[in-house]
Design an enzyme around this catalytic site. Structure first.
Site, PDB file in Angstrom:
ATOM      1  N   GLU A   1       2.098 -11.280   4.170  1.00  0.00           N
ATOM      2  CA  GLU A   1       1.813 -10.258   5.160  1.00  0.00           C
ATOM      3  C   GLU A   1       0.483  -9.566   4.881  1.00  0.00           C
ATOM      4  O   GLU A   1       0.015  -9.519   3.748  1.00  0.00           O
ATOM      5  CB  GLU A   1       2.930  -9.224   5.156  1.00  0.00           C
ATOM      6  CG  GLU A   1       3.066  -8.567   3.805  1.00  0.00           C
ATOM      7  CD  GLU A   1       4.394  -7.844   3.609  1.00  0.00           C
ATOM      8  OE1 GLU A   1       5.365  -8.188   4.296  1.00  0.00           O
ATOM      9  OE2 GLU A   1       4.430  -6.943   2.781  1.00  0.00           O
TER      10      GLU A   1
ATOM     11  N   CYS B   1      -5.065  -4.457   4.502  1.00  0.00           N
ATOM     12  CA  CYS B   1      -4.370  -4.608   3.227  1.00  0.00           C
ATOM     13  C   CYS B   1      -3.901  -6.053   3.113  1.00  0.00           C
ATOM     14  O   CYS B   1      -3.165  -6.531   3.976  1.00  0.00           O
ATOM     15  CB  CYS B   1      -3.189  -3.641   3.214  1.00  0.00           C
ATOM     16  SG  CYS B   1      -2.130  -3.812   1.785  1.00  0.00           S
TER      17      CYS B   1
ATOM     18  N   CYS C   1       5.742 -11.989  -6.712  1.00  0.00           N
ATOM     19  CA  CYS C   1       4.995 -11.458  -7.853  1.00  0.00           C
ATOM     20  C   CYS C   1       5.853 -11.627  -9.106  1.00  0.00           C
ATOM     21  O   CYS C   1       7.071 -11.474  -9.051  1.00  0.00           O
ATOM     22  CB  CYS C   1       4.676  -9.982  -7.641  1.00  0.00           C
ATOM     23  SG  CYS C   1       3.713  -9.266  -8.997  1.00  0.00           S
TER      24      CYS C   1
ATOM     25  N   CYS D   1       7.957  -5.040 -11.229  1.00  0.00           N
ATOM     26  CA  CYS D   1       8.050  -3.574 -11.260  1.00  0.00           C
ATOM     27  C   CYS D   1       9.342  -3.169 -10.540  1.00  0.00           C
ATOM     28  O   CYS D   1       9.676  -3.753  -9.500  1.00  0.00           O
ATOM     29  CB  CYS D   1       6.839  -2.944 -10.588  1.00  0.00           C
ATOM     30  SG  CYS D   1       5.293  -3.455 -11.338  1.00  0.00           S
TER      31      CYS D   1
ATOM     32  N   CYS E   1       9.512  -2.204  -6.625  1.00  0.00           N
ATOM     33  CA  CYS E   1       8.689  -2.977  -5.685  1.00  0.00           C
ATOM     34  C   CYS E   1       9.446  -4.144  -5.075  1.00  0.00           C
ATOM     35  O   CYS E   1      10.040  -4.955  -5.786  1.00  0.00           O
ATOM     36  CB  CYS E   1       7.446  -3.482  -6.405  1.00  0.00           C
ATOM     37  SG  CYS E   1       6.420  -4.558  -5.380  1.00  0.00           S
TER      38      CYS E   1
ATOM     39  N   GLY F   1       1.861  -9.338  -4.286  1.00  0.00           N
ATOM     40  CA  GLY F   1       1.266 -10.047  -5.426  1.00  0.00           C
ATOM     41  C   GLY F   1       0.339  -9.208  -6.283  1.00  0.00           C
ATOM     42  O   GLY F   1      -0.044  -8.104  -5.919  1.00  0.00           O
TER      43      GLY F   1
ATOM     44  N   CYS G   1       4.808  -2.505   0.483  1.00  0.00           N
ATOM     45  CA  CYS G   1       4.639  -3.770  -0.208  1.00  0.00           C
ATOM     46  C   CYS G   1       5.831  -4.725  -0.092  1.00  0.00           C
ATOM     47  O   CYS G   1       6.907  -4.481  -0.619  1.00  0.00           O
ATOM     48  CB  CYS G   1       4.438  -3.338  -1.656  1.00  0.00           C
ATOM     49  SG  CYS G   1       3.787  -4.464  -2.793  1.00  0.00           S
TER      50      CYS G   1
HETATM   51  N1  SAH Z   1       0.210  -5.857  -7.771  1.00  0.00           N
HETATM   52  C1  SAH Z   1      -0.783  -4.891  -7.466  1.00  0.00           C
HETATM   53  C2  SAH Z   1      -1.109  -4.780  -6.007  1.00  0.00           C
HETATM   54  C3  SAH Z   1       0.011  -4.856  -5.034  1.00  0.00           C
HETATM   55  S1  SAH Z   1       1.084  -3.474  -5.001  1.00  0.00           S
HETATM   56  C4  SAH Z   1      -0.385  -3.533  -8.033  1.00  0.00           C
HETATM   57  O1  SAH Z   1       0.743  -3.385  -8.465  1.00  0.00           O
HETATM   58  O2  SAH Z   1      -1.244  -2.675  -8.064  1.00  0.00           O
HETATM   59  C5  SAH Z   1       0.111  -2.264  -4.176  1.00  0.00           C
HETATM   60  C6  SAH Z   1       0.581  -0.859  -4.404  1.00  0.00           C
HETATM   61  O3  SAH Z   1       1.833  -0.617  -3.733  1.00  0.00           O
HETATM   62  C7  SAH Z   1       0.817  -0.569  -5.875  1.00  0.00           C
HETATM   63  O4  SAH Z   1       0.227   0.652  -6.252  1.00  0.00           O
HETATM   64  C8  SAH Z   1       2.309  -0.523  -5.926  1.00  0.00           C
HETATM   65  O5  SAH Z   1       2.734   0.160  -7.040  1.00  0.00           O
HETATM   66  C9  SAH Z   1       2.675   0.098  -4.591  1.00  0.00           C
HETATM   67  N2  SAH Z   1       4.099  -0.011  -4.258  1.00  0.00           N
HETATM   68  C10 SAH Z   1       4.947  -1.006  -4.544  1.00  0.00           C
HETATM   69  N3  SAH Z   1       6.196  -0.729  -4.114  1.00  0.00           N
HETATM   70  C11 SAH Z   1       6.143   0.500  -3.541  1.00  0.00           C
HETATM   71  C12 SAH Z   1       7.112   1.350  -2.933  1.00  0.00           C
HETATM   72  N4  SAH Z   1       8.386   1.005  -2.819  1.00  0.00           N
HETATM   73  N5  SAH Z   1       6.688   2.557  -2.475  1.00  0.00           N
HETATM   74  C13 SAH Z   1       5.391   2.918  -2.565  1.00  0.00           C
HETATM   75  N6  SAH Z   1       4.444   2.169  -3.123  1.00  0.00           N
HETATM   76  C14 SAH Z   1       4.805   0.956  -3.618  1.00  0.00           C
HETATM   77 FE1  SF4 Z   2       4.388  -4.633  -9.586  1.00  0.00          FE
HETATM   78 FE2  SF4 Z   2       2.316  -4.912  -7.888  1.00  0.00          FE
HETATM   79 FE3  SF4 Z   2       3.827  -7.026  -8.572  1.00  0.00          FE
HETATM   80 FE4  SF4 Z   2       4.845  -5.142  -6.999  1.00  0.00          FE
HETATM   81  S1  SF4 Z   2       3.146  -6.472  -6.489  1.00  0.00           S
HETATM   82  S2  SF4 Z   2       5.878  -6.128  -8.765  1.00  0.00           S
HETATM   83  S3  SF4 Z   2       3.864  -3.305  -7.830  1.00  0.00           S
HETATM   84  S4  SF4 Z   2       2.550  -5.816  -9.939  1.00  0.00           S
END
Ligand code: SAH
Ligand code: SF4
Length: 355
Positions: free
Chosen positions: A87, A108, A115, A119, A122, A162, A336
């Site tokens: 997406e 974006c 990924c 986390c 996420c 990712g 995300c």
């Molecule tokens: N993997 C990279 C980029 C993709 S995530 C990273 O982690 O930075 C992009 C952003 O969206 C990151 O800051 C991530 O922590 C945030 N994000 C992920 N899940 C989220 C959620 N449920 N609510 C708000 N932000 C979120």
């Molecule tokens: Fe963590 Fe970014 Fe991967 Fe989501 S996309 S699991 S926030 S590293």
């Protein structure tokens, strides 16, 4: 499958047996006019169009679904050639309520399918990593969104699905195309790579000649808080991460921001805010606070607005520039990875129309 044309930066295009100016013509069709079918390239001889059509694939994906409308946040769901879904989200700045067009467009983009970093908050990481995106699949998101939007894309943020720095070997050639005036021609200062903190890759990017921006997903300002929600912190703890950030900032005065999701009762303690302010101001980094977006299957929630404001004030008092980023397009699952998951569920129930 035929090789994907967008996998190669346009400056390196070479069509065997044709004269050099043909590559320039094709580049103009693709990157200036958004024409992605060889038969429509009317200034090429018919037999060449056919040869190219037989040898190359231009479209890296098809649009499976678009949510949102022209003057609001729009979300694209793309289906790749192997059926995987990714997406991209197009976010207009200052769209006029009277229908006047947005002054700037930010896209974006995704860098991987899924990924590996898992986390806890996420949606993208829920199913693990499926695969890396190829350079052309990264570039294609921007090109197709631009064609759909009918205007240039001003800013890019790698905050979709990712971890972009885990896919650096494909990201670098994609950036070549994105930065090149012969490609998408977006300036480095308008491109933000978001990372959960892969230290060696941050150091590698520090040496990149372009002044790309880096966003660090911090989400916790001490190891105890951060490691609870980000497994990557075991491998690269905060002190090491901040040291890499310092190197990045020093190199050619590059700029970083800290992203900090606020999850009620998990990382929203005001002590975290004070520490965060100290870490950010030392690097002259701006802090973006992001109220947690609900993910299906997780029972966390965002803190009440009053507490978000108290957290923001505390960071500000500590000497850092800080904004609260209310997620645009919250209503259409802009967080995300969420659209893809929901979509996947629907697909099993009924077939989705292809636009
Ligand atoms: N993997 C990279 C980029 C993709 S995530 C990273 O982690 O930075 C992009 C952003 O969206 C990151 O800051 C991530 O922590 C945030 N994000 C992920 N899940 C989220 C959620 N449920 N609510 C708000 N932000 C979120
Ligand atoms: Fe963590 Fe970014 Fe991967 Fe989501 S996309 S699991 S926030 S590293």
């Amino acid at each position: 499958m035929k090789p994907l044309l967008l996998d190669t930066p346009p400056d390196e295009w070479n069509f065997e047996g044709t004269q050099a100016f043909r590559a320039r013509q094709i580049r103009e069709w693709v990157y200036e006019h958004g024409v992605l079918d060889f038969p429509e390239m009317t200034n090429l001889p018919a037999n060449l169009r056919q040869d190219l059509e037989d040898q190359w694939q231009i479209r890296p994906m098809e649009i499976a679904r678009v949510q949102g409308s022209e003057d609001t946040t729009r979300k694209f769901l793309f289906r790749l050639h192997d059926g995987q879904l990714i997406e991209s989200v197009l976010i207009p700045a200052n769209p006029g309520s009277d229908g006047t067009r947005a002054t700037r467009m930010t896209l974006c983009v995704s860098s991987q399918v899924g990924c590996a970093l898992g986390c806890k908050f996420c949606a993208s990481g829920l199913d693990g990593l499926k695969r890396n995106l190829s350079p052309g699949e990264i570039v294609g998101q921007v090109l197709l969104a631009r064609i759909e939007a009918g205007r240039r894309i001003d800013n890019l943020v790698f905050m979709g699905m990712g971890e972009p720095l885990a896919n650096l070997p494909n990201l670098l050639p994609a950036l070549d195309t994105i930065l090149s005036p012969d490609g998408l021609g977006i300036g480095a200062r308008h491109i933000t790579l978001s990372t959960s903190g892969l230290v060696p890759r941050i150091l590698e990017l520090a040496r990149h000649p372009a002044q790309l921006r880096l966003a660090i997903s911090l989400h916790g300002s001490d190891d105890r808080t951060r490691e609870r929600i980000m497994p990557i912190n075991d491998r690269y703890p905060i002190a090491e991460l901040l040291k890499a950030c310092e190197t990045f900032v020093k190199e050619r005065r590059k700029i970083i921001t800290f992203e900090y999701i606020l999850i009620r009762g998990i990382n929203d303690d005001l002590g975290q805010a004070s520490l965060l302010a100290r870490q950010a101001s030392k690097l002259r980094a701006k802090v973006n606070l992001i109220p947690y977006n609900q993910v299906d299957g997780l029972d966390w929630e965002r803190p009440p607005l009053k507490h978000i404001e108290a957290f923001r004030k505390r960071v500000e008092k500590g000497g850092a520039k800080v904004t609260v980023r209310m997620e645009k397009g919250h209503d259409i699952d802009a967080a995300c990875g969420q659209l893809r998951l929901r979509h996947a569920k629907e697909v099993s129930a009924n077939q989705i129309p292809i636009k």
